[in-house]
Design an enzyme around this catalytic site. Sequence first.
Site, mmCIF file in Angstrom:
data_model
loop_
_atom_site.group_PDB
_atom_site.id
_atom_site.type_symbol
_atom_site.label_atom_id
_atom_site.label_comp_id
_atom_site.label_asym_id
_atom_site.label_seq_id
_atom_site.Cartn_x
_atom_site.Cartn_y
_atom_site.Cartn_z
ATOM 1 N N ARG A 59 0.831 -1.218 0.000
ATOM 2 C CA ARG A 59 0.000 0.000 0.000
ATOM 3 C C ARG A 59 0.860 1.262 0.000
ATOM 4 O O ARG A 59 0.429 2.314 -0.461
ATOM 5 C CB ARG A 59 -0.994 -0.036 1.160
ATOM 6 C CG ARG A 59 -2.063 -1.113 0.957
ATOM 7 C CD ARG A 59 -3.064 -1.150 2.089
ATOM 8 N NE ARG A 59 -2.516 -1.642 3.330
ATOM 9 C CZ ARG A 59 -2.583 -2.896 3.765
ATOM 10 N NH1 ARG A 59 -3.183 -3.811 3.024
ATOM 11 N NH2 ARG A 59 -2.084 -3.264 4.920
ATOM 12 N N GLU A 96 4.686 -10.591 14.844
ATOM 13 C CA GLU A 96 4.079 -11.101 16.073
ATOM 14 C C GLU A 96 4.513 -12.561 16.314
ATOM 15 O O GLU A 96 4.868 -12.943 17.417
ATOM 16 C CB GLU A 96 2.562 -10.993 15.945
ATOM 17 C CG GLU A 96 1.870 -11.047 17.278
ATOM 18 C CD GLU A 96 0.382 -10.826 17.129
ATOM 19 O OE1 GLU A 96 -0.059 -10.349 16.061
ATOM 20 O OE2 GLU A 96 -0.333 -11.139 18.101
HETATM 21 P P1 AMP Z 1 3.665 -2.548 12.255
HETATM 22 O O1 AMP Z 1 4.929 -3.130 11.732
HETATM 23 O O2 AMP Z 1 3.129 -3.249 13.467
HETATM 24 O O3 AMP Z 1 3.761 -1.048 12.454
HETATM 25 O O4 AMP Z 1 2.546 -2.805 11.142
HETATM 26 C C1 AMP Z 1 2.449 -1.973 10.042
HETATM 27 C C2 AMP Z 1 2.133 -2.726 8.771
HETATM 28 O O5 AMP Z 1 1.099 -3.689 8.950
HETATM 29 C C3 AMP Z 1 1.645 -1.752 7.719
HETATM 30 O O6 AMP Z 1 2.238 -2.117 6.458
HETATM 31 C C4 AMP Z 1 0.142 -1.920 7.699
HETATM 32 O O7 AMP Z 1 -0.358 -1.873 6.401
HETATM 33 C C5 AMP Z 1 -0.135 -3.266 8.360
HETATM 34 N N1 AMP Z 1 -1.125 -3.195 9.468
HETATM 35 C C6 AMP Z 1 -0.887 -3.393 10.792
HETATM 36 N N2 AMP Z 1 -1.996 -3.269 11.540
HETATM 37 C C7 AMP Z 1 -2.997 -2.961 10.660
HETATM 38 C C8 AMP Z 1 -4.413 -2.671 10.810
HETATM 39 N N3 AMP Z 1 -5.021 -2.673 12.007
HETATM 40 N N4 AMP Z 1 -5.117 -2.377 9.703
HETATM 41 C C9 AMP Z 1 -4.514 -2.359 8.478
HETATM 42 N N5 AMP Z 1 -3.215 -2.617 8.269
HETATM 43 C C10 AMP Z 1 -2.445 -2.920 9.340
#
Ligand code: AMP
Length: 176
Positions: A59, A96
């Site tokens: 995205r 995770e």
């Molecule tokens: P993080 O590494 O935990 O910051 O996760 C970010 C990545 O995961 C981004 O590329 C987001 O597109 C996706 N992502 C994580 N949580 C969500 C959510 N609740 N809704 C949509 N996309 C998410």
Amino acid sequence: MQSLRDAIRTITDYPKPGIQFRDISTLLGNPRAFRRAVDELVQPYAGARVDKVAGIEARGFILGGAIAHQLSCGFVPIRKKGKLPHQTVSISYALEYGTDEMEIHLDAVEKGERVILVDDLIATGGTATAAVQLLQKLGAEVVAACFVIDLPELNGRRKIEALGVPVRTLVAFEGH
Ligand code: AMP
């Protein structure tokens, strides 16, 4: 005019129970919301020297391409392992459960180039931290990390700021 927040669709329990998936496909499909998100993300950098925009698969490619066009600079993809055809630099990062790897072309950014990192959403900040570290490995100066959505309860912003990179977000949602 519809707010950016209202242009984002929430899907409950996707991709697994307990997650509120913030779906920007509705924002991207709405011409006014898409333009507004891009305009607002770049507003602080209009007139500043920016050499490249780096987008995180997938995205971040859509938003990052539009932002690069707006700022008249180049676009650089940061991709999942194995997708880039030329010589790459890679970094592994924690998910995770388990780990993942992302890559950038070795020659995508020159030392000292000023780069803006873009993704749709920051949650824990793990993905964006790895992307910033990849860019910094190549000698880029990461001038900002931009996201349409912040999930502030997960504190991702602080991880990026700890790397010396300012964070810009447009809409905050509660929860995960
Ligand atoms: P993080 O590494 O935990 O910051 O996760 C970010 C990545 O995961 C981004 O590329 C987001 O597109 C996706 N992502 C994580 N949580 C969500 C959510 N609740 N809704 C949509 N996309 C998410």
